[in-house]
Motif scaffolding. Structure first.
Motif, short mmCIF file in Angstrom:
data_model
loop_
_atom_site.label_atom_id
_atom_site.label_comp_id
_atom_site.label_asym_id
_atom_site.label_seq_id
_atom_site.Cartn_x
_atom_site.Cartn_y
_atom_site.Cartn_z
N PRO A 81 4.13 8.58 -4.60
CA PRO A 81 4.11 10.01 -4.46
C PRO A 81 5.32 9.72 -5.90
O PRO A 81 6.45 11.30 -5.80
N CYS A 82 6.24 8.97 -6.62
CA CYS A 82 7.06 9.65 -7.13
C CYS A 82 7.48 8.11 -8.00
O CYS A 82 6.86 6.99 -7.90
N LYS A 83 7.74 9.48 -8.79
CA LYS A 83 8.28 7.17 -9.84
C LYS A 83 9.69 6.47 -9.65
O LYS A 83 10.53 7.10 -9.36
N ARG A 84 9.57 5.64 -9.42
CA ARG A 84 10.42 4.33 -8.88
C ARG A 84 10.69 3.11 -9.49
O ARG A 84 10.55 2.62 -9.05
N ASP A 85 9.88 3.29 -11.41
CA ASP A 85 9.90 2.03 -11.51
C ASP A 85 9.11 1.05 -11.02
O ASP A 85 8.10 1.14 -9.70
N THR A 86 8.62 -0.75 -12.54
CA THR A 86 7.60 -1.62 -11.59
C THR A 86 8.62 -3.01 -10.66
O THR A 86 7.29 -2.72 -10.30
N ALA A 87 9.26 -2.34 -9.85
CA ALA A 87 9.10 -3.18 -9.44
C ALA A 87 9.04 -3.15 -7.25
O ALA A 87 8.27 -3.45 -6.93
N PRO A 88 8.70 -1.38 -7.27
CA PRO A 88 8.40 -0.88 -5.95
C PRO A 88 7.31 -0.41 -6.13
O PRO A 88 6.26 -1.26 -5.14
N CYS A 89 6.24 -0.12 -7.49
CA CYS A 89 5.54 -0.50 -8.20
C CYS A 89 4.54 -1.89 -7.29
O CYS A 89 3.34 -2.13 -6.84
N ILE A 90 5.09 -2.94 -8.03
CA ILE A 90 4.65 -4.13 -7.51
C ILE A 90 4.34 -4.75 -6.46
O ILE A 90 3.24 -5.08 -5.69
N GLY A 91 5.41 -4.91 -6.11
CA GLY A 91 6.05 -4.51 -4.63
C GLY A 91 4.70 -4.40 -3.41
O GLY A 91 3.90 -4.91 -2.71
N LEU A 92 4.67 -3.20 -3.71
CA LEU A 92 3.40 -2.44 -2.72
C LEU A 92 1.81 -2.68 -3.38
O LEU A 92 1.17 -3.36 -2.39
N ALA A 93 1.70 -3.55 -4.53
CA ALA A 93 0.78 -3.65 -4.48
C ALA A 93 0.89 -5.19 -4.43
O ALA A 93 -0.58 -5.67 -3.60
N ALA A 94 1.48 -6.16 -4.59
CA ALA A 94 1.54 -7.23 -3.63
C ALA A 94 1.21 -7.03 -1.89
O ALA A 94 0.53 -8.07 -1.87
N LEU A 95 1.32 -6.19 -1.05
CA LEU A 95 1.06 -6.29 -0.04
C LEU A 95 0.32 -6.08 0.02
O LEU A 95 -0.48 -6.50 0.85
N LEU A 96 -0.52 -5.43 -0.65
CA LEU A 96 -1.81 -4.42 -0.48
C LEU A 96 -3.26 -5.81 -0.83
O LEU A 96 -3.63 -5.82 0.05
N VAL A 97 -2.33 -6.59 -1.55
CA VAL A 97 -3.55 -7.49 -2.20
C VAL A 97 -2.99 -8.91 -0.84
O VAL A 97 -4.54 -8.85 -0.56
N SER A 98 -1.83 -9.27 -0.41
CA SER A 98 -1.84 -10.07 0.40
C SER A 98 -2.82 -9.99 2.29
O SER A 98 -2.79 -10.72 2.48
N ARG A 99 -2.87 -8.40 2.09
CA ARG A 99 -3.40 -7.98 2.97
C ARG A 99 -5.16 -8.35 2.94
O ARG A 99 -6.06 -8.89 4.04
N HIS A 100 -5.69 -8.88 1.97
CA HIS A 100 -7.23 -9.66 2.20
C HIS A 100 -6.89 -10.65 1.27
O HIS A 100 -8.08 -11.89 1.69
N ASP A 101 -6.24 -11.08 0.86
CA ASP A 101 -6.28 -13.06 0.76
C ASP A 101 -4.71 -13.10 0.77
O ASP A 101 -3.65 -12.76 -0.47
N PRO A 102 -4.25 -13.71 1.42
CA PRO A 102 -2.48 -14.35 1.96
C PRO A 102 -2.48 -15.15 0.13
O PRO A 102 -1.22 -15.44 0.05
#
Length: 360
Positions: A81-102
């Motif tokens: 929803p807004c620009k918050r640099d790469t750390a939040p982007c990567i953290g969110l992606a890692a959580l979403l990936v982990s939902r299907h493949d821990p």
């Protein structure tokens, strides 16, 4: 399993007027090989199946990216929803990936680089993923051998050699990450032979990066966990907006890489260009006998070392010009001194200040 995350939220303002709010650099074809983001996804080859690709962008670009990837499911493209640099982007992606493949291993990369050959890139990713798989906490990144003392890149200072395998690319521990340096410092880095340009490409286990964010950025991680908890529920959109907006933005280098103990840098065995400005086109395309890079219908008279680009068959004529950038689009034309190219960002800011949103 190996998963790929493509970060595609940049604005690409240095490529104005071709790059716009709804069509930034990563959605442009600047090299003739498809758009930048399409080339990034294609470069992965058979490293993974399409269902293990995740693109994180800003919410305004979700639909344009879906149009470029019609075979990807909607869930594979996430809009911030807004620009918050790469750390939040990567953290969110890692959580979403982990939902299907821990146990996922992630390769994370920007959407707007040019890399070749693809075979060398894929071999390097496989090698880096194997290093991560054999370790409990390792993070791998790729360093680019500097070609000149650049002031526009971050640097990685290498430490001890980690492998003597002649078949593998040289791999070192990371002594330190360095910010973009000023001229004298950049020359010192370049001449020392111990520094690489920071490619911004990383490989890690999803668990490793999540543990690192939880440890070093607990407030940020709490917001990300709240988003993850609401994902897939009717509260997903509302929670994403509220929690992501509340995050204090930070790059992954500052948030994690400068603190993590077990980081390896692989000397990239591929050619790399970040395509950071219009002058990149001179490196990526052939020039004529006068040193002009022409991607347009162009007649040049006494014209040398210029970059000429147009979106259509509009004729551009230059007379007595040298070291000039000319970019023509449907509703705007840029004529700029190559030596002042960094100021194109200021042009965009002035357009914003003047309320000329139609040209943004």
């Amino acid at each position: 399993m190996l998963h790929a995350v493509i970060m595609a939220g940049g604005a690409g303002t240095r490529f104005w007027p071709a790059s716009r709010v709804d069509r930034p650099k990563q959605l442009l074809d600047l090299t003739g090989d498809g758009t930048m983001i399409q080339a990034t996804a294609s470069r992965l080859g058979d490293l993974m199946s399409p269902e293990r690709l995740l693109i994180v962008t800003n919410e305004r670009l979700v639909e344009p990216i879906q149009q470029q990837f019609p075979n990807l499911p909607a869930a594979a493209i996430v809009g911030e929803p807004c620009k918050r640099d790469t750390a939040p982007c990567i953290g969110l992606a890692a959580l979403l990936v982990s939902r299907h493949d821990p146990d996922a291993i992630m390769v994370v990369m920007p959407s707007d680089h040019v890399i070749s050959p693809e075979s060398a890139f894929q071999a390097a990713i496989r090698y880096g993923a194997a290093l991560v798989a054999d370790s409990t906490d390792k993070i791998v990144t790729f360093g680019i051998q500097p070609q000149y003392p650049a002031e526009t890149f971050g640097y990685i200072e290498r430490g001890d050699l980690l492998t003597n395998d002649a078949a593998a690319p040289p791999t070192f521990s990371v002594a330190r990450f360095r910010e973009k340096p000023k001229g004298d410092v950049a020359r010192e880095y370049f001449e020392s032979g111990r520094f690489y340009w920071n490619s911004g490409i990383f490989i890690w286990k999803a668990k490793t990066i999540l543990d690192a964010l939880r440890r070093h950025e607990p407030e940020m991680f709490a917001h990300l966990e709240a988003i993850d908890a609401a994902w897939g529920t009717p509260e997903q959109a509302k929670t994403l907006t509220a929690e992501f907006t509340a995050i204090r933005g930070k790059s992954i280098d500052y948030a994690v890489m400068e603190h993590h103990q077990d980081v390896a840098v692989i000397e990239a065995p591929f050619l790399w260009d970040d395509v950071g400005n219009w002058q990149s086109l001179q490196r990526l395309n052939d020039s004529d006998s006068d040193g002009n890079t022409v991607l347009a219908n162009h007649l040049g008279v006494d014209t040398q070392e210029c970059i000429i680009k147009a979106d259509d068959d509009h004729l551009i004529v230059t007379l007595g010009m040298r070291d000039v950038i000319v970019v023509h689009t449907r509703d705007a034309t840029l004529v700029a001194d190559k030596n002042r190219e960094e100021e194109i960002r200021e042009v965009v800011k002035q357009l914003q200040a003047n309320g000329w949103d139609a040209h943004l």
